[in-house]
Motif scaffolding. Structure first.
Motif, PDB file in Angstrom:
ATOM      1  N   ALA A 161       1.174   3.922  -3.066  1.00 12.35           N
ATOM      2  CA  ALA A 161       0.768   5.310  -2.839  1.00 12.35           C
ATOM      3  C   ALA A 161       1.901   6.263  -3.200  1.00 12.35           C
ATOM      4  O   ALA A 161       1.677   7.300  -3.847  1.00 12.35           O
ATOM      5  N   TRP A 162       3.109   5.935  -2.769  1.00  7.55           N
ATOM      6  CA  TRP A 162       4.282   6.760  -3.114  1.00  7.55           C
ATOM      7  C   TRP A 162       4.433   6.874  -4.617  1.00  7.55           C
ATOM      8  O   TRP A 162       4.608   7.983  -5.160  1.00  7.55           O
ATOM      9  N   ARG A 219      -5.681   3.509   3.739  1.00  7.46           N
ATOM     10  CA  ARG A 219      -4.253   3.775   3.982  1.00  7.46           C
ATOM     11  C   ARG A 219      -3.686   4.686   2.894  1.00  7.46           C
ATOM     12  O   ARG A 219      -2.889   5.589   3.177  1.00  7.46           O
ATOM     13  N   ALA A 220      -4.078   4.436   1.645  1.00  6.58           N
ATOM     14  CA  ALA A 220      -3.597   5.271   0.545  1.00  6.58           C
ATOM     15  C   ALA A 220      -4.125   6.701   0.659  1.00  6.58           C
ATOM     16  O   ALA A 220      -3.399   7.671   0.384  1.00  6.58           O
ATOM     17  N   LYS A 221      -5.388   6.847   1.070  1.00  6.48           N
ATOM     18  CA  LYS A 221      -5.945   8.187   1.265  1.00  6.48           C
ATOM     19  C   LYS A 221      -5.176   8.937   2.344  1.00  6.48           C
ATOM     20  O   LYS A 221      -4.894  10.137   2.204  1.00  6.48           O
ATOM     21  N   ASN A 222      -4.842   8.247   3.412  1.00  5.23           N
ATOM     22  CA  ASN A 222      -4.070   8.872   4.488  1.00  5.23           C
ATOM     23  C   ASN A 222      -2.680   9.294   4.025  1.00  5.23           C
ATOM     24  O   ASN A 222      -2.085  10.205   4.596  1.00  5.23           O
ATOM     25  N   ALA A 223      -2.169   8.613   2.981  1.00  7.58           N
ATOM     26  CA  ALA A 223      -0.859   8.963   2.428  1.00  7.58           C
ATOM     27  C   ALA A 223      -0.945  10.095   1.412  1.00  7.58           C
ATOM     28  O   ALA A 223       0.086  10.564   0.914  1.00  7.58           O
ATOM     29  N   GLY A 224      -2.177  10.519   1.078  1.00 13.18           N
ATOM     30  CA  GLY A 224      -2.331  11.654   0.176  1.00 13.18           C
ATOM     31  C   GLY A 224      -2.921  11.339  -1.181  1.00 13.18           C
ATOM     32  O   GLY A 224      -3.077  12.247  -2.012  1.00 13.18           O
ATOM     33  N   ARG A 246       9.795   2.607   2.675  1.00  9.02           N
ATOM     34  CA  ARG A 246       9.938   4.034   2.957  1.00  9.02           C
ATOM     35  C   ARG A 246      10.319   4.725   1.650  1.00  9.02           C
ATOM     36  O   ARG A 246      10.938   4.118   0.766  1.00  9.02           O
ATOM     37  N   ALA A 247       9.926   5.960   1.513  1.00 14.21           N
ATOM     38  CA  ALA A 247      10.200   6.689   0.277  1.00 14.21           C
ATOM     39  C   ALA A 247      11.708   6.726   0.007  1.00 14.21           C
ATOM     40  O   ALA A 247      12.484   7.139   0.877  1.00 14.21           O
ATOM     41  N   CYS A 278       0.829  -1.210   0.000  1.00 14.97           N
ATOM     42  CA  CYS A 278       0.000   0.000   0.000  1.00 14.97           C
ATOM     43  C   CYS A 278       0.864   1.261   0.000  1.00 14.97           C
ATOM     44  O   CYS A 278       0.631   2.201  -0.773  1.00 14.97           O
ATOM     45  N   ASP A 279       1.866   1.284   0.866  1.00 12.91           N
ATOM     46  CA  ASP A 279       2.720   2.469   0.986  1.00 12.91           C
ATOM     47  C   ASP A 279       3.539   2.700  -0.284  1.00 12.91           C
ATOM     48  O   ASP A 279       3.685   3.837  -0.744  1.00 12.91           O
TER      49      ASP A 279
END
Length: 284
Positions: A23-24, A91-96, A162-163, A19-20
């Protein structure tokens, strides 16, 4: 039709990292994001022939009960998949990510992805899936099949994402890695990040010339580009370089052929997925 970032998720421990990572990527690429959950076909129950020990009515009753249980199991799996997709979207919405989508399909993962491939810009997968978590396999059982079947770039993430702040491209002068250089240079995914070029093999005049052309291409696109040629066995050299230089993401060819064959032969791709402690972006 605008191509999208497609992220495959299930109930594994890798789902949050998928997910992270997705989203990134979607934010960097300014691309739509869709989460995919695939329900595999369940096997039909195959009870033993009980007619010798049970009456016909009892046998039919047992078969009906098994069929009902199978139907309930399917409905529960479908509902669980919906909940997994809902959590991924949140989770993706929370990441922007503004409007992530969800897609649930029945069937095989490879077959489903092949059908969707035309609309995929980047595919995101976890290194292991739910079955691998349970079986404690080294890699998800579908991962290699997916990588071999797809022609799109595939981001394979580790259990945590992590990004990236530094990236590395395993370069060998082949068509695949030359394409990788052009992709990095043109894509907003890595804009502003240092990109290390690492070539594994003999330090020849031809190798230096190929590496220099790649370095100049990236530098002309605004990248800080350290470039080296190192001897040794590819997977070990690349892993060591990654650790020593704090590389957050590695880019390499997948299951291809090249003149420096140690770098891109399939077994090395699998070995890198096993060894790497950072996400891998695999190119075809």
């Amino acid at each position: 039709m605008k191509t999208l970032v497609l992220a495959c998720i299930d109930g594994s421990t890798y789902a949050p990292a998928v997910c992270d990572a997705a989203a990134w990527a979607a934010l960097r690429l300014e691309a739509p994001l869709t989460f995919l959950h695939v329900l595999s076909k369940t096997q039909e129950p195959r009870p033993a022939d009980l007619s010798g020990s049970l009456g016909l009515g009892a046998r039919e009753s047992l078969l009906e009960e098994l069929a009902e249980l199978d139907a309930k199991r399917g409905k529960l799996a479908q509902e669980r998949g919906r909940q997994i997709l809902a959590a991924a979207k949140e989770r993706a919405k929370n990441a922007g990510v503004a409007s992530p989508e969800a897609l649930q399909r029945h069937g095989g993962l490879v077959e489903t992805l092949s059908e969707l491939e035309g609309g995929i810009r980047l595919l995101v997968l976890g290194r292991r899936g739910e079955a691998a978590d349970v079986a404690k396999e080294h890699l998800g059982s579908h991962l290699e099949r997916v990588i071999r079947a797809m022609s799109r770039p595939i981001l394979v993430t580790t259990a945590e994402f992590r990004a990236p702040q530094k990236i590395m491209l395993a370069f060998d002068g082949s068509a695949t890695t030359r394409k990788g250089v052009d992709m990095v240079a043109a894509s907003p995914l890595f804009k502003g990040l240092p990109c290390h070029l690492v070539m594994v093999g003999p330090d020849t005049a031809e190798a230096r010339a190929q590496l220099e052309r790649a370095r100049l291409r990236l530098e002309s696109a605004g990248f800080e580009t350290p470039a080296v040629i190192l001897p040794g066995e590819a997977s070990s050299v690349l892993s060591q370089y990654q650790q020593e230089h704090g590389i957050d993401l590695m880019i390499m060819g997948a299951y291809g052929h090249s003149r420096i064959r140690q770098l891109l032969i399939g077994s090395t791709t699998t070995e890198m997925m096993l060894k790497s402690t950072v996400p891998l972006l695999l190119l075809r």
